[in-house]
Design a protein around this motif. Structure first.
Motif, PDB file in Angstrom:
ATOM      1  N   VAL A 185       0.845  -1.189   0.000  1.00  0.00           N
ATOM      2  CA  VAL A 185       0.000   0.000   0.000  1.00  0.00           C
ATOM      3  C   VAL A 185       0.881   1.239   0.000  1.00  0.00           C
ATOM      4  N   THR A 186       0.316   2.320  -0.473  1.00  0.00           N
ATOM      5  CA  THR A 186       0.936   3.628  -0.327  1.00  0.00           C
ATOM      6  C   THR A 186       0.045   4.472   0.562  1.00  0.00           C
ATOM      7  N   TYR A 187       0.663   5.455   1.211  1.00  0.00           N
ATOM      8  CA  TYR A 187      -0.108   6.255   2.141  1.00  0.00           C
ATOM      9  C   TYR A 187       0.447   7.668   2.197  1.00  0.00           C
ATOM     10  N   ALA A 188      -0.382   8.554   2.697  1.00  0.00           N
ATOM     11  CA  ALA A 188       0.014   9.936   2.971  1.00  0.00           C
ATOM     12  C   ALA A 188      -0.205  10.200   4.449  1.00  0.00           C
ATOM     13  N   VAL A 189       0.638  11.027   5.038  1.00  0.00           N
ATOM     14  CA  VAL A 189       0.571  11.306   6.479  1.00  0.00           C
ATOM     15  C   VAL A 189      -0.153  12.632   6.685  1.00  0.00           C
ATOM     16  N   ASP A 217       8.631   6.543   3.782  1.00  0.00           N
ATOM     17  CA  ASP A 217       8.527   7.192   2.470  1.00  0.00           C
ATOM     18  C   ASP A 217       7.200   6.893   1.784  1.00  0.00           C
ATOM     19  N   GLY A 218       6.128   6.788   2.596  1.00  0.00           N
ATOM     20  CA  GLY A 218       4.795   6.628   2.031  1.00  0.00           C
ATOM     21  C   GLY A 218       4.498   5.262   1.472  1.00  0.00           C
ATOM     22  N   LYS A 219       5.301   4.235   1.820  1.00  0.00           N
ATOM     23  CA  LYS A 219       5.080   2.887   1.299  1.00  0.00           C
ATOM     24  C   LYS A 219       5.144   1.885   2.441  1.00  0.00           C
ATOM     25  N   ALA A 220       4.289   0.852   2.368  1.00  0.00           N
ATOM     26  CA  ALA A 220       4.290  -0.213   3.368  1.00  0.00           C
ATOM     27  C   ALA A 220       3.964  -1.525   2.678  1.00  0.00           C
ATOM     28  N   ASP A 221       4.440  -2.642   3.262  1.00  0.00           N
ATOM     29  CA  ASP A 221       4.203  -3.946   2.648  1.00  0.00           C
ATOM     30  C   ASP A 221       2.735  -4.347   2.705  1.00  0.00           C
ATOM     31  N   ASN A 222       2.046  -3.852   3.727  1.00  0.00           N
ATOM     32  CA  ASN A 222       0.625  -4.167   3.847  1.00  0.00           C
ATOM     33  C   ASN A 222      -0.008  -3.158   4.797  1.00  0.00           C
ATOM     34  N   VAL A 223      -1.316  -3.264   4.948  1.00  0.00           N
ATOM     35  CA  VAL A 223      -2.045  -2.326   5.804  1.00  0.00           C
ATOM     36  C   VAL A 223      -1.626  -2.482   7.259  1.00  0.00           C
ATOM     37  N   ALA A 224      -1.345  -3.740   7.669  1.00  0.00           N
ATOM     38  CA  ALA A 224      -0.949  -3.966   9.065  1.00  0.00           C
ATOM     39  C   ALA A 224       0.333  -3.216   9.394  1.00  0.00           C
ATOM     40  N   MET A 225       1.276  -3.181   8.458  1.00  0.00           N
ATOM     41  CA  MET A 225       2.520  -2.451   8.699  1.00  0.00           C
ATOM     42  C   MET A 225       2.257  -0.955   8.815  1.00  0.00           C
ATOM     43  N   ALA A 226       1.429  -0.423   7.930  1.00  0.00           N
ATOM     44  CA  ALA A 226       1.096   1.001   8.012  1.00  0.00           C
ATOM     45  C   ALA A 226       0.405   1.315   9.331  1.00  0.00           C
TER      46      ALA A 226
END
Length: 746
Positions: free
Chosen positions: A167-171, A201-210
């Motif tokens: 997943v990608t994300y924004a803070v 850097d806005g990237k995670a292996d999965n939602v649980a990591m984020a």
């Protein structure tokens, strides 16, 4: 029991049932149960039908006599089949096989096997007894090294599967704007530099990591807020999906309500009286009403911990603070315990361990005397001076109580120096290149403590394209005084430059008091004596060719310097002035006395990160004709430490072949603009200079060189690389010259 209750509920059949039961009991039934006896005895009431009720006719159940007669007797002499022994498995299988062989197959059914498994007469069935159709079962297993396993094939590899989960994300950090502008910016900056979400850097292996990073950052923002005085914040976090593809992207949201910012309501120091009385309070830079900021509190306490030993309290210690917070008022009562200890003065010295030198030399290195008020800065200076000798693996200087009273409320403190002598020998080498000087390789062998204390023997050699030689040096550092050095040198040197060719023997002795990186001094000096025997080949105008002459030179020299700059290798403000005077006498064609003199000055003016630096130099030789002075003792200009853009010694009078011959005066100047950004810097410079045959500079025919340079700043000084070119370049002059060294050009 249900049967008994049904029967007993009918009065008409009660007598018959009773009779039947009695008969049955007598014939074969076991005794009645306790419950049945209770019913018969009337202990348990049996409900009776209401009067006049019409009851259905019930057919009789199987009589007991008929039931008992149908059960075979278990005693001996009964059924002969039951009395005979069980058939063995072998007999059973043989009989079953015989029956199958005699049976006729139905239509479409295969005939039975003619050779049953046990037809071989063996009572134990073996694997080999199986029919031929099962021969595969009897085949031997293949060897392990020939056994083939087909790998399992997946529709997608693991990387592709993981890629689908990424997943990608924004803070999003909300709510910090409640703080004032400058503080809010500081909070956001601290969070961004430490945030696990930001580091991802806005990237995670999965939602649980984020989600895990978001949880970690929620605790981080609480810690940051507490460090700035917000001790009761409300922090909520959640992950919001946007309208993009499944799982892409996410908003990691942190909503913050800082709450009250706590301030000091009371500041109390729990300590014994000091001299002066306000020593602690003057250095504890905290005020009632200001926010309780962790960095300011720690800095104020550290300042107290430094100020006390610097002002006569060597054994002072700052304890653990206590801050009592009032949630209702948003204030905090601050208490700091401080152990002051006795006020001390420097006493004597004591040393122990594997000694490099004795206690008398330790006292020579110290910049304090007995009876002076204790100052930890002077102890730190002593420790640095001990390390700078290069003679220790480990060394320390610590105050020790003596309980010896001075009489003014103070007591003497002994300095204990613990030594652990290290290897005293060093082998070193260097290589380099300089325009006009060519390539050089230098090596030294040093025993730093051959003649204690700090009496070093140095054997050195140089091999280069234009210079070769070797020599021996005796050097005593800190000779009777801190940073005073005595040095005696004996060396032989061969030089081959455009200006002259020389074979020189040299004896010299010198005493100097110089600045060091540990202690940069305002006033420095040096004096010494020098004896030279040199055979030099230079151009003889009378003969019209180069000829070799032998010179014997005796020289006295004295030098004094004044330095107000802020740094030895990288000055940014202040000025420096150095004057050198050398009375000499030369034996060539008779005795020719003369004086060599030179004065150097430089100044530095800062403008923020920009420094404007300037330098001037003037030199003269008075009392002798140029040809009576050995060529190696004349004055030359040009090169990295002179006028950049020109080769070494290239400026000044020239012979008919265009080679320099040196002069009796010179003048030089330079201006530099230095700009520093972080650990790097750039420099633009303009150099000017010339040497003359006359004894005083003429300031005519000035030559100029311009260039740029780069600087890399280290903890021991800047590394310098300069590139310069001459203005008005003449025939034979290089277009570019490069200079590399440590420290600024001046």
């Amino acid at each position: 029991m249900a049967l008994a209750l049904a029967l007993l509920s009918s009065p008409a059949l009660a007598q018959e049932s009773a009779s039947s039961s009695t008969a049955t009991q007598q014939a074969a039934t076991p005794p009645a149960s306790p419950a049945e006896d209770a019913i018969r005895a009337g202990t348990i009431p049996v409900p009776a039908p209401p009067p006049g009720a019409a009851l259905p006719q019930v057919d009789p159940i199987i009589p007991d006599t008929e039931f008992n007669s149908a059960i075979p007797a278990l005693d001996a002499g009964g059924d002969p089949v039951l009395d005979q022994p069980l058939e063995s498995i072998e007999s059973f299988e043989r009989r079953l096989a015989t029956q199958q062989s005699n049976a006729k197959p139905t239509e479409g059914q295969a005939p039975p096997a003619k050779d049953p498994a046990l037809a071989d007469g063996d009572a134990v069935e073996e694997v080999g007894d199986a029919p031929v159709a099962d021969a595969e079962l009897t085949a031997p297993l293949p060897p392990l090294n020939q056994f083939e396993v087909a790998p399992v094939q997946f529709a997608e590899d693991e990387e592709a599967a993981n890629r689908d989960l990424r997943v990608t994300y924004a803070v999003r950090l909300n709510g910090l704007d409640a703080a004032d502008g400058e503080t809010a910016v500081s909070l956001k900056s601290q969070f961004k530099s430490l945030s696990a979400l930001e580091k991802g850097d806005g990237k995670a292996d999965n939602v649980a990591m984020a989600s895990a990073r978001l949880t970690e950052d929620s605790e981080l923002i609480k810690t940051i807020l507490a460090s700035e005085g917000w001790y009761d914040p409300q922090v909520r976090t959640h992950l919001d999906r946007t309208d993009g593809p499944s799982g892409l992207p996410l908003n990691a949201v942190i909503d913050v309500q800082p709450g009250k910012r706590f301030t000091f309501s009371e500041i109390k120091v729990d300590a014994d009286p000091t001299v002066p009385p306000t020593l602690i309070s003057d250095n504890l830079a905290l005020k009632i009403g200001e926010p309780i900021v962790a960095e300011r509190v720690q800095g104020a306490e550290a300042q107290v911990a430094l100020a006390l030993p610097e002002n006569g309290y060597p054994f002072a210690a700052v304890g653990d603070r206590d801050i009592l917070l009032d949630q209702n008022t948003g204030s905090g009562a601050y208490t700091l315990p401080v152990t002051v200890g006795p006020r001390g003065r420097f006493g004597g010295f004591r040393t122990e361990g594997d000694l490099a030198f004795d206690v008398d030399h330790v006292q020579t290195l110290a910049r304090f005397k007995r009876g002076e008020l204790y100052d930890s800065r002077k102890v730190d200076d002593l420790r640095k001076a001990l390390v700078a000798t290069g003679l220790f693996s480990t060394v320390s200087a610590e105050p020790q109580r003596t309980n010896e009273q001075v009489g003014d409320g103070t007591e003497y403190v002994t300095m204990l120096v613990k030594q652990d002598a290290g290897p005293p020998r060093t082998i070193a080498g260097s290589a380099g290149y300089a325009a006009g000087q060519g390539f050089t390789i230098e090596g030294t062998w040093t025993h730093r403590n051959m003649f204690p204390p700090e009496g070093a023997l140095i054997v050195h050699g140089i091999a280069g394209t234009q210079e070769q030689g070797a020599g021996v040096t005796f050097r005593r550092a800190n000779a009777g005084q801190r940073d005073r050095t005595f040095e005696a040198v004996a060396e032989g040197l061969r030089s081959d430059y455009d200006a002259y060719n020389a074979i020189t023997g040299r004896l010299a002795a010198r005493v100097s008091y110089d600045s060091t990186q540990i202690w940069q001094k305002r006033l420095t000096y040096a004096y010494g004596v020098e004896l030279l025997g040199t055979a030099e080949r230079a151009y003889d105008f009378n003969a019209g060719e180069r000829r070799r002459r032998t010179y014997y030179v005796a020289s006295l020299n004295g030098q004094v310097g004044l330095d107000t700059s802020d740094d030895l290798l990288n000055p940014t403000k202040g000025f420096r002035v150095t004057a050198l005077v050398q009375p000499e006498g030369s034996l060539g064609n008779g005795f020719n006395p003369y004086i060599r003199a030179r004065i150097d000055g430089s100044a530095y003016v800062p403008f923020g990160d920009f420094v404007l630096a300037g330098r001037v130099r003037f030199g003269t030789i008075q009392g002798a004709a140029r040809d009576d002075i050995a060529p190696s003792r004349r004055l030359y200009s040009g090169g990295g430490g002179s006028v950049r853009g020109f080769g070494y010694q290239k400026l000044g009078p020239l012979d008919p072949n265009g080679d320099p011959i040196g002069g009796r005066s010179l003048n030089e100047g330079a201006i530099e603009g230095r700009y520093r950004f972080g650990n790097y810097g750039v420099v633009a410079f303009l150099d000017a200079g010339q040497s003359y045959e006359s004894t005083t500079p003429k300031f005519s025919d000035m030559r100029y060189g311009v260039g740029i340079g780069g600087r890399f700043y280290t903890n021991f000084g800047p590394l310098r690389v300069d590139v310069a070119t001459p203005l008005g370049r003449r025939r034979g002059e290089s277009r570019l010259n490069i200079y590399v060294s440590i420290g600024q050009a001046f």
